[in-house]
Design an enzyme around this catalytic site. Structure first.
Site, PDB file in Angstrom:
ATOM      1  N   MET A 144       0.793  -1.223   0.002  1.00  0.00           N
ATOM      2  CA  MET A 144      -0.148   0.204   0.041  1.00  0.00           C
ATOM      3  C   MET A 144       0.932   1.328   0.124  1.00  0.00           C
ATOM      4  O   MET A 144       0.731   2.160  -0.980  1.00  0.00           O
ATOM      5  CB  MET A 144      -0.921   0.088   1.269  1.00  0.00           C
ATOM      6  N   SER A 182      -0.048   7.433   5.075  1.00  0.00           N
ATOM      7  CA  SER A 182      -1.113   7.240   5.510  1.00  0.00           C
ATOM      8  C   SER A 182      -2.287   7.389   4.312  1.00  0.00           C
ATOM      9  O   SER A 182      -3.532   7.252   4.531  1.00  0.00           O
ATOM     10  CB  SER A 182      -1.759   8.018   6.841  1.00  0.00           C
ATOM     11  N   PRO A 213      -9.603  -2.017   9.958  1.00  0.00           N
ATOM     12  CA  PRO A 213      -9.767  -2.062  11.070  1.00  0.00           C
ATOM     13  C   PRO A 213      -9.320  -3.481  11.712  1.00  0.00           C
ATOM     14  O   PRO A 213      -8.588  -3.447  12.861  1.00  0.00           O
ATOM     15  CB  PRO A 213     -11.476  -2.170  11.264  1.00  0.00           C
ATOM     16  N   GLU A 270      -6.641  -5.093  10.546  1.00  0.00           N
ATOM     17  CA  GLU A 270      -5.204  -4.689  10.636  1.00  0.00           C
ATOM     18  C   GLU A 270      -4.797  -3.747  11.819  1.00  0.00           C
ATOM     19  O   GLU A 270      -3.786  -4.185  12.584  1.00  0.00           O
ATOM     20  CB  GLU A 270      -4.917  -4.103   9.490  1.00  0.00           C
ATOM     21  N   ARG A 299      17.555  -6.195  41.155  1.00  0.00           N
ATOM     22  CA  ARG A 299      18.639  -5.069  41.064  1.00  0.00           C
ATOM     23  C   ARG A 299      18.891  -4.373  42.334  1.00  0.00           C
ATOM     24  O   ARG A 299      17.834  -3.840  42.913  1.00  0.00           O
ATOM     25  CB  ARG A 299      18.416  -4.284  39.899  1.00  0.00           C
ATOM     26  N   GLN A 350      14.094   3.500  31.669  1.00  0.00           N
ATOM     27  CA  GLN A 350      14.544   4.255  32.891  1.00  0.00           C
ATOM     28  C   GLN A 350      14.663   3.588  33.939  1.00  0.00           C
ATOM     29  O   GLN A 350      15.744   3.702  34.834  1.00  0.00           O
ATOM     30  CB  GLN A 350      13.340   5.473  33.116  1.00  0.00           C
ATOM     31  N   GLY A 380      21.343   2.522  33.101  1.00  0.00           N
ATOM     32  CA  GLY A 380      22.322   2.612  31.928  1.00  0.00           C
ATOM     33  C   GLY A 380      22.126   1.296  31.166  1.00  0.00           C
ATOM     34  O   GLY A 380      22.408   1.232  30.009  1.00  0.00           O
TER      35      GLY A 380
END
Length: 381
Positions: A127, A134, A242, A244, A270, A338, A342
């Site tokens: 498409m 779009s 719809p 999809e 952690r 977050q 790191g």
């Protein structure tokens, strides 16, 4: 909260889908990422397990489930592996399948569907074009009738499975004067003269999902490869978008939910300042918000899935599901990055890959802005 959408047959099918993912996808995932595509053996194994033809009648080799909840289960399980896996297999079994089942002639069904279900014939849908995404009504690819054939010219871009698919359902303009009402769908198959593929596109995320540009230069497509009626393609696409968008929404949420569950476990293990990072009030509140957002969104998507199973899902509700789930997914996974600190920025961590994989969902299947435009129009604005 206990979900009430699924019945015992769906949960039994979930076990089969999980086994396929554990046996065929997860052990080979790193290789798929490196080669930027999944192996043909994956398609063949999916076919053997009955995962590719959930909407295809049994006489053509499919499961004939006729129950969208099975599609939802498969989409959820694939998304737990990665967003790209769900994208590749979902385009084939969830997006292309309705075009072939609903619109093809008996001869076409006999020709394509058995191989579609077995994984011998992989598919994509063409498409999107370089000049616009779009805005499907403005596509520029053309097909002109020449005797018993159609001569196709133009290009498509960002096509999932585009590099590897054996057949692409291509939308082209056949009656320019009719504008949106002058678009036709064609099945373009590998080996047709003038049909070329560009390189595998180097994407920010979902590298295992092969994505490519497609080029059509005087491709002669026989009349027997026209899907549905001439000039009705735009209507066909609008009718099937719809599903999809709902399929994408299901994948979005399942992907985010899996990464959140893994992040919760990470925050329990952690340690910082002598305690688990999840026990800090800010992190605890953050996780509480994320879990609530996931559960509330799940309730809406389950309602949409139930409605679609009953053939009652509206295009507007599908648009709501698409944009909201894409935003929720991105917000949740960004928060998970977050919480990983790191390490969340390191690509060897799933959360970093998921963060990259998720971003495109605000763009594809109709951008979130277009979804809001559809909803706004329905409000009479």
């Amino acid at each position: 909260m206990r979900r009430t959408l699924f019945e015992p047959d769906h949960e039994a099918f979930r076990e089969s889908a999980q086994a396929f993912c554990d046996r065929t996808l997860r052990p080979n995932y790193e290789r798929f990422v490196e080669q930027r595509s999944i192996d043909r053996d994956v398609w063949l194994e999916a076919g053997k397990q009955g995962l590719l033809g959930l909407e295809v009648p049994e006489e053509y080799g499919g499961s004939g489930a006729n129950d969208y909840r099975f599609n939802a289960v498969l989409g959820e399980e694939l998304s737990k592996v990665s967003a790209g896996m769900s994208s590749c297999l979902g385009i084939h079994g969830d997006v292309v399948a309705p075009y072939l089942v609903d619109l093809c002639t008996e001869e076409q069904k006999q020709r394509w569907l058995p191989r579609f279900c077995s994984g011998e014939l992989t598919t994509g849908i063409g498409m999107t074009e370089p000049s616009g995404g779009s805005d499907l009504a403005a596509l520029k690819s053309t097909a002109v009738r020449d005797g018993g054939d159609w001569v196709l010219n133009g290009s498509k871009t960002f096509i999932t499975n585009g590099f590897s698919a054996d057949m692409i359902v291509v939308a082209a303009r056949t009656s320019p004067e009719k504008k949106a009402r002058g678009i036709t769908l064609f099945a373009v198959e590998t080996g047709m003269k003038g049909f070329e593929r560009g390189r595998k596109l180097d994407k920010v995320g979902q590298p295992e999902s092969d994505t490519a540009e497609l080029f059509f230069e005087d491709v002669r497509v026989p009349a027997e490869n026209v899907i549905g009626e001439v000039d009705q393609g735009f209507i066909y696409m609008m009718e099937r978008l719809p599903q999809e968008r709902l399929g994408g929404a299901i994948s979005n949420l399942a992907h985010a939910k899996q990464i959140l569950l893994e992040t919760i476990e990470y925050t329990k293990e952690r340690k910082a300042f002598g305690q688990a990072i999840g026990s800090f009030q800010h992190n605890k509140f953050t996780l509480a918000e994320l879990v609530t957002k996931i559960d509330v969104t799940q309730a809406f998507l389950d309602q949409c899935t139930d409605a679609h199973t009953r053939r009652e899902l509206t295009a507007v509700d599908a648009a709501k599901a698409k944009w909201w789930s894409a935003d929720v997914q991105n917000d949740v996974i960004d928060a998970c990055v977050q919480l990983h600190g790191g390490y969340g920025y390191m690509t060897e961590y799933r959360v970093a890959r998921a963060w990259m994989d998720a971003r495109v969902t605000r763009i594809w299947a109709g951008s979130n802005e277009i979804m809001k435009e559809l909803i706004g129009r329905d409000l009479g604005l």
